[in-house]
Design a protein around this motif. Structure first.
Motif, PDB file in Angstrom:
ATOM      1  N   PRO A 147       0.805  -1.226   0.000  1.00  0.00           N
ATOM      2  CA  PRO A 147       0.000   0.000   0.000  1.00  0.00           C
ATOM      3  C   PRO A 147       0.837   1.275   0.000  1.00  0.00           C
ATOM      4  O   PRO A 147       0.552   2.210  -0.750  1.00  0.00           O
ATOM      5  CB  PRO A 147      -0.825  -0.130   1.287  1.00  0.00           C
ATOM      6  N   HIS A 148       1.881   1.325   0.836  1.00  0.00           N
ATOM      7  CA  HIS A 148       2.637   2.565   0.948  1.00  0.00           C
ATOM      8  C   HIS A 148       3.454   2.844  -0.310  1.00  0.00           C
ATOM      9  O   HIS A 148       3.848   3.981  -0.552  1.00  0.00           O
ATOM     10  CB  HIS A 148       3.556   2.516   2.173  1.00  0.00           C
ATOM     11  N   GLY A 149       3.713   1.798  -1.115  1.00  0.00           N
ATOM     12  CA  GLY A 149       4.440   2.008  -2.352  1.00  0.00           C
ATOM     13  C   GLY A 149       3.687   2.912  -3.313  1.00  0.00           C
ATOM     14  O   GLY A 149       4.282   3.667  -4.086  1.00  0.00           O
ATOM     15  N   ALA A 150       2.349   2.848  -3.271  1.00  0.00           N
ATOM     16  CA  ALA A 150       1.534   3.719  -4.126  1.00  0.00           C
ATOM     17  C   ALA A 150       1.646   5.157  -3.667  1.00  0.00           C
ATOM     18  O   ALA A 150       1.719   6.090  -4.489  1.00  0.00           O
ATOM     19  CB  ALA A 150       0.077   3.265  -4.083  1.00  0.00           C
ATOM     20  N   ARG A 151       1.667   5.370  -2.366  1.00  0.00           N
ATOM     21  CA  ARG A 151       1.800   6.722  -1.810  1.00  0.00           C
ATOM     22  C   ARG A 151       3.148   7.325  -2.189  1.00  0.00           C
ATOM     23  O   ARG A 151       3.237   8.476  -2.616  1.00  0.00           O
ATOM     24  CB  ARG A 151       1.633   6.643  -0.289  1.00  0.00           C
ATOM     25  N   ARG A 152       4.197   6.529  -2.039  1.00  0.00           N
ATOM     26  CA  ARG A 152       5.531   6.998  -2.398  1.00  0.00           C
ATOM     27  C   ARG A 152       5.610   7.328  -3.886  1.00  0.00           C
ATOM     28  O   ARG A 152       6.228   8.313  -4.290  1.00  0.00           O
ATOM     29  CB  ARG A 152       6.563   5.920  -2.055  1.00  0.00           C
ATOM     30  N   ALA A 153       4.972   6.513  -4.700  1.00  0.00           N
ATOM     31  CA  ALA A 153       5.011   6.726  -6.151  1.00  0.00           C
ATOM     32  C   ALA A 153       4.276   8.000  -6.550  1.00  0.00           C
ATOM     33  O   ALA A 153       4.727   8.747  -7.424  1.00  0.00           O
ATOM     34  CB  ALA A 153       4.415   5.527  -6.869  1.00  0.00           C
ATOM     35  N   LEU A 154       3.131   8.261  -5.918  1.00  0.00           N
ATOM     36  CA  LEU A 154       2.376   9.479  -6.222  1.00  0.00           C
ATOM     37  C   LEU A 154       3.207  10.714  -5.891  1.00  0.00           C
ATOM     38  O   LEU A 154       3.298  11.647  -6.693  1.00  0.00           O
ATOM     39  CB  LEU A 154       1.067   9.493  -5.424  1.00  0.00           C
ATOM     40  N   GLY A 155       3.822  10.710  -4.708  1.00  0.00           N
ATOM     41  CA  GLY A 155       4.653  11.839  -4.316  1.00  0.00           C
ATOM     42  C   GLY A 155       5.829  12.024  -5.250  1.00  0.00           C
ATOM     43  O   GLY A 155       6.172  13.151  -5.638  1.00  0.00           O
ATOM     44  N   ALA A 156       6.456  10.904  -5.648  1.00  0.00           N
ATOM     45  CA  ALA A 156       7.609  10.972  -6.548  1.00  0.00           C
ATOM     46  C   ALA A 156       7.208  11.519  -7.915  1.00  0.00           C
ATOM     47  O   ALA A 156       7.935  12.333  -8.507  1.00  0.00           O
ATOM     48  CB  ALA A 156       8.231   9.590  -6.704  1.00  0.00           C
ATOM     49  N   GLU A 157       6.046  11.112  -8.404  1.00  0.00           N
ATOM     50  CA  GLU A 157       5.579  11.582  -9.713  1.00  0.00           C
ATOM     51  C   GLU A 157       5.385  13.096  -9.713  1.00  0.00           C
ATOM     52  O   GLU A 157       5.805  13.797 -10.641  1.00  0.00           O
ATOM     53  CB  GLU A 157       4.265  10.887 -10.063  1.00  0.00           C
ATOM     54  N   LEU A 158       4.768  13.608  -8.662  1.00  0.00           N
ATOM     55  CA  LEU A 158       4.537  15.046  -8.562  1.00  0.00           C
ATOM     56  C   LEU A 158       5.849  15.795  -8.349  1.00  0.00           C
ATOM     57  O   LEU A 158       6.084  16.860  -8.935  1.00  0.00           O
ATOM     58  CB  LEU A 158       3.564  15.343  -7.418  1.00  0.00           C
ATOM     59  N   TYR A 159       6.715  15.240  -7.513  1.00  0.00           N
ATOM     60  CA  TYR A 159       7.983  15.898  -7.177  1.00  0.00           C
ATOM     61  C   TYR A 159       8.895  15.964  -8.400  1.00  0.00           C
ATOM     62  O   TYR A 159       9.537  16.984  -8.660  1.00  0.00           O
ATOM     63  CB  TYR A 159       8.663  15.131  -6.044  1.00  0.00           C
ATOM     64  N   GLU A 160       8.949  14.869  -9.159  1.00  0.00           N
ATOM     65  CA  GLU A 160       9.809  14.839 -10.340  1.00  0.00           C
ATOM     66  C   GLU A 160       9.407  15.880 -11.374  1.00  0.00           C
ATOM     67  O   GLU A 160      10.236  16.387 -12.123  1.00  0.00           O
ATOM     68  CB  GLU A 160       9.771  13.444 -10.974  1.00  0.00           C
ATOM     69  N   LYS A 161       8.114  16.193 -11.404  1.00  0.00           N
ATOM     70  CA  LYS A 161       7.615  17.166 -12.379  1.00  0.00           C
ATOM     71  C   LYS A 161       7.691  18.596 -11.854  1.00  0.00           C
ATOM     72  O   LYS A 161       7.164  19.524 -12.482  1.00  0.00           O
ATOM     73  CB  LYS A 161       6.178  16.815 -12.764  1.00  0.00           C
ATOM     74  N   GLY A 162       8.360  18.771 -10.720  1.00  0.00           N
ATOM     75  CA  GLY A 162       8.578  20.102 -10.181  1.00  0.00           C
ATOM     76  C   GLY A 162       7.465  20.633  -9.300  1.00  0.00           C
ATOM     77  O   GLY A 162       7.476  21.795  -8.901  1.00  0.00           O
ATOM     78  N   HIS A 163       6.491  19.773  -8.952  1.00  0.00           N
ATOM     79  CA  HIS A 163       5.357  20.223  -8.147  1.00  0.00           C
ATOM     80  C   HIS A 163       5.551  19.792  -6.689  1.00  0.00           C
ATOM     81  O   HIS A 163       4.766  19.003  -6.146  1.00  0.00           O
ATOM     82  CB  HIS A 163       4.052  19.653  -8.702  1.00  0.00           C
ATOM     83  N   SER A 164       6.581  20.316  -6.040  1.00  0.00           N
ATOM     84  CA  SER A 164       6.885  19.892  -4.674  1.00  0.00           C
ATOM     85  C   SER A 164       5.791  20.308  -3.698  1.00  0.00           C
ATOM     86  O   SER A 164       5.440  19.546  -2.781  1.00  0.00           O
ATOM     87  CB  SER A 164       8.231  20.467  -4.219  1.00  0.00           C
ATOM     88  N   GLU A 165       5.219  21.492  -3.867  1.00  0.00           N
ATOM     89  CA  GLU A 165       4.152  21.933  -2.961  1.00  0.00           C
ATOM     90  C   GLU A 165       2.881  21.118  -3.167  1.00  0.00           C
ATOM     91  O   GLU A 165       2.151  20.838  -2.209  1.00  0.00           O
ATOM     92  CB  GLU A 165       3.881  23.423  -3.148  1.00  0.00           C
ATOM     93  N   LEU A 166       2.616  20.735  -4.407  1.00  0.00           N
ATOM     94  CA  LEU A 166       1.466  19.869  -4.676  1.00  0.00           C
ATOM     95  C   LEU A 166       1.695  18.498  -4.048  1.00  0.00           C
ATOM     96  O   LEU A 166       0.772  17.893  -3.494  1.00  0.00           O
ATOM     97  CB  LEU A 166       1.237  19.733  -6.179  1.00  0.00           C
ATOM     98  N   ALA A 167       2.929  18.007  -4.122  1.00  0.00           N
ATOM     99  CA  ALA A 167       3.262  16.731  -3.478  1.00  0.00           C
ATOM    100  C   ALA A 167       3.050  16.832  -1.976  1.00  0.00           C
ATOM    101  O   ALA A 167       2.511  15.911  -1.343  1.00  0.00           O
ATOM    102  CB  ALA A 167       4.705  16.346  -3.787  1.00  0.00           C
ATOM    103  N   GLN A 168       3.442  17.960  -1.391  1.00  0.00           N
ATOM    104  CA  GLN A 168       3.240  18.168   0.042  1.00  0.00           C
ATOM    105  C   GLN A 168       1.760  18.118   0.391  1.00  0.00           C
ATOM    106  O   GLN A 168       1.354  17.466   1.365  1.00  0.00           O
ATOM    107  CB  GLN A 168       3.813  19.518   0.476  1.00  0.00           C
ATOM    108  N   SER A 169       0.928  18.788  -0.418  1.00  0.00           N
ATOM    109  CA  SER A 169      -0.513  18.811  -0.160  1.00  0.00           C
ATOM    110  C   SER A 169      -1.130  17.435  -0.365  1.00  0.00           C
ATOM    111  O   SER A 169      -1.961  16.986   0.431  1.00  0.00           O
ATOM    112  CB  SER A 169      -1.194  19.831  -1.077  1.00  0.00           C
ATOM    113  N   ALA A 170      -0.732  16.748  -1.431  1.00  0.00           N
ATOM    114  CA  ALA A 170      -1.305  15.434  -1.734  1.00  0.00           C
ATOM    115  C   ALA A 170      -0.971  14.418  -0.649  1.00  0.00           C
ATOM    116  O   ALA A 170      -1.810  13.582  -0.276  1.00  0.00           O
ATOM    117  CB  ALA A 170      -0.802  14.944  -3.088  1.00  0.00           C
ATOM    118  N   LEU A 171       0.248  14.476  -0.135  1.00  0.00           N
ATOM    119  CA  LEU A 171       0.675  13.525   0.895  1.00  0.00           C
ATOM    120  C   LEU A 171       0.341  14.002   2.303  1.00  0.00           C
ATOM    121  O   LEU A 171       0.580  13.289   3.263  1.00  0.00           O
ATOM    122  CB  LEU A 171       2.183  13.279   0.773  1.00  0.00           C
ATOM    123  N   ARG A 172      -0.173  15.255   2.383  1.00  0.00           N
ATOM    124  CA  ARG A 172      -0.555  15.848   3.670  1.00  0.00           C
ATOM    125  C   ARG A 172       0.607  15.919   4.649  1.00  0.00           C
ATOM    126  O   ARG A 172       0.461  15.634   5.842  1.00  0.00           O
ATOM    127  CB  ARG A 172      -1.752  15.089   4.267  1.00  0.00           C
TER     128      ARG A 172
END
Length: 369
Positions: free
Chosen positions: A316-341
């Motif tokens: 389960p946590h692998g999906a969470r890590r992947a979502l954050g990585a996808e957003l972070y890699e595309k330069g959306h670090s603040e969006l990653a922060q919000s998505a992962l809370r």
């Protein structure tokens, strides 16, 4: 809380509370190589654990309490939320705090410094073990979850339509929203984590409310795919009450026990327990975190997804890590922060420091070209 720990504990009203002792420790004495900023959240988490275990005073603590805390750390490790090395570090912080309590004459001996207390701690491995769902793996798992629904409708597999939709929704919510397993499923070691209910879902507003890691109620916005999956599950499941779980257990004995607890009468063996639950409007329990892991293990294997190393299934946590990585890699670090809370952007940066390092190196190459 374990059933054998619900007894009334003897209280030494002259002793110091766990919270006060932690405050004293952080203000006056730090050990185990940890700074105040790194140790404070861990020890606050230990204080919250003590509250759940009905331990108020330091001198109420014993080895079995520390053993249970070690087991809780192991659960976080199994869920992929922390590395084995991190679990051991957190336990070391608690052990150092309790050593201080011994010197401070709050305890005679350190209850965390025993083999029994440390038995459940995971193997101390480096943090590189953390799993990510690769895009191809995620897509294949989602694709197979759809196939499984179709096969259930055609009755070509021995899986009910409702269960197929339930399992598909689990995969979608993990992949799309990065929810934690502890936010979706029931935790047998935590009475407050009962699993997601339909009362937590607001399809009209497009959000779901979870009991977060902070132990606060946290709203999570629904993506189009997540909203669609929930709408389909609701139509198929047709929950009779708002307190019906999104992911009800398949365990018949648990359903029998739920009816007996609610009505005072146990249904006859062999009864259609699902119909009885609906007729009496008695919500069955949600599946547990372990059951959620077993579902993913089954789907990973049936989908023919190949994994590297000694990984057994898509956790389960692998999906969470992947979502954050996808957003972070595309330069959306603040969006990653919000998505992962994450409470701070620093937490997000730390979680994806490897990606940040690669971006810096790439930027240097681009400047030099």
């Amino acid at each position: 809380m374990n059933a054998d720990r619900t007894h009334s504990r003897a209280r030494n009203r002259g002793g110091q509370t766990v919270e006060d002792a932690i405050s004293r420790y952080l203000n006056h004495k730090l050990e185990s190589g940890g700074s105040r900023s790194t140790m404070k959240p861990v020890l606050e988490s230990f204080a919250a654990f003590c509250t759940r275990e009905s331990v108020e005073y330091v001198d109420d603590l014993d080895s079995s309490d520390c053993r249970e805390f070690g087991l809780e750390l192991r659960e976080h490790y199994i869920d992929g939320e922390i590395a084995g090395s991190t679990a051991n570090t957190y336990f070391a912080y608690v052990r150092a705090f309790l050593s201080f309590c011994v010197r401070d004459e709050q305890l005679d001996t350190n209850p965390a410094a025993t083999e029994s207390a440390e038995e459940f701690l995971p193997e101390d491995r480096p943090s590189g073990e953390t799993q990510f769902w690769e895009p191809a793996q995620r897509d294949r798992l989602l694709e197979y979850a759809d196939e499984r629904v179709r096969m259930a409708r055609e009755e070509t597999i021995d899986v009910s339509v409702e269960r197929a939709y339930r399992d598909r929704t689990i995969v979608v919510l993990l992949a799309e929203l990065g929810l934690r397993g502890a936010e979706m499923f029931r935790d047998t070691n935590d009475d407050e984590r009962t699993g997601l209910l339909w009362a937590d879902v607001d399809l009209e507003s497009g959000r779901i409310t979870v009991f977060g890691k902070s132990r606060d109620r946290e709203p999570v916005g629904l993506t189009k795919a997540a909203r669609s999956a929930l709408e389909r599950l609701e139509r198929v499941q047709d929950p009779p009450t708002d307190d019906w779980p999104l992911f009800p257990t398949d365990h018949a004995a648990s359903k029998y026990a739920a009816v007996e607890d609610a009505t005072g009468e146990r249904p006859e063996p062999g009864s259609d327990i699902d119909t009885i639950c609906r007729d009496k409007r008695v919500a069955p329990p949600s599946i547990t975190k372990e059951a959620g892991r077993q579902i993913l293990k089954q789907l990973t294997g049936e989908a023919g997804i190949e994994l590297e190393g000694d990984q057994e299934y898509l956790q389960p946590h692998g999906a969470r890590r992947a979502l954050g990585a996808e957003l972070y890699e595309k330069g959306h670090s603040e969006l990653a922060q919000s998505a992962l809370r994450h409470k701070s952007i620093e937490t997000t940066h730390k979680a994806y420091s490897d990606i940040k390092a690669e971006d810096v190196a790439q930027s240097i190459d681009e400047v030099r070209e």
